[in-house]
Design a protein around this motif. Sequence first.
Motif: not given
Length: 308
Positions: A109-115, A139-147
């Motif tokens: 999933s898109p990381y850093y920009n947290k859609p 889905n890996v929210p620990s890396r992407t910042g978004r669940n």
Amino acid sequence: MTAIDFHGVYPAMCTPFNDDEDRSIDFETLRADAQRLEAAGVDGLVPVGSTGESATMTHDEHVEVVEAVIDAVDDVPVIAGTGSNNTREALSLSQRAADAGADALLLISPYYNKPEQQGLIDHYTTIADEVDCPQIVYNVPSRTGRNIEPDTAVELASHENIRAFKAASGDMNQISEIIERTRDEEFTVLSGDDGMTLPILAVGGHGCISVSANVEPERTCAMVGAALAEDYERARAIHHELGPLFRTLFVETNPIPVKEAMRIRGYGPANVRSPLTRLSEEHLDDLRDVLAVLEDEDLEDEYAEIER
């Protein structure tokens, strides 16, 4: 392309790098590693994901790695990592990987920009509409910042090209809900966290995209095969046997420990691309000890009768 049903064990492959200034890709070792894993009985291979250090690769390198793995194996599917936090970039990578012959795509999933959740739906749907290839939402929210919330996963599961969900949220309630609500879809939930593979299988998951399978493919296949055959006593025994490895491979950022484990086993170099660094000395002895214990045990006699 090889038919794929997303059941079983899919190692998240490392990308071996040469010991030169650019850390160029060691294609000879990459091909040998793909063949080793296929011979061990895995159900498919996943190059250029997070474990493959995709974040440090050019688009051309992505495609070259995918092509090399496809050329190296005989009849196991190849799932190419093609995710990005830029929808147009992910679309381009996905199309190029599909054109190169990948059997399926894995999209973080898109990381850093947290859609927001609608942004996640739009992102995945855009790619699935344009690229006619089976796709796995990761889905890996620990890396992407978004669940990726369950409602979002369930909505995406209705798309004909979105065929699976790699679950690495660490939230069993959420993972179980996604499995429960997609049981009537042609949709599979795969574990993306080795320590949670057995619990996920127990509630209806069908396999894993695994880091530890790079090092212990036979044992990982034995564990998953036993669970899918509903032999949970044997699956639990192997899960606990592998438990120290599961933990040790994440004492530092993945893939730092697994590349060191690959070096110790003689499967490839431990070189990583900056900004990653080699495994620290304080963890090296523990890793060696864990690998030595597994090496001493006779897998063939203990698990030969497991039907996968």
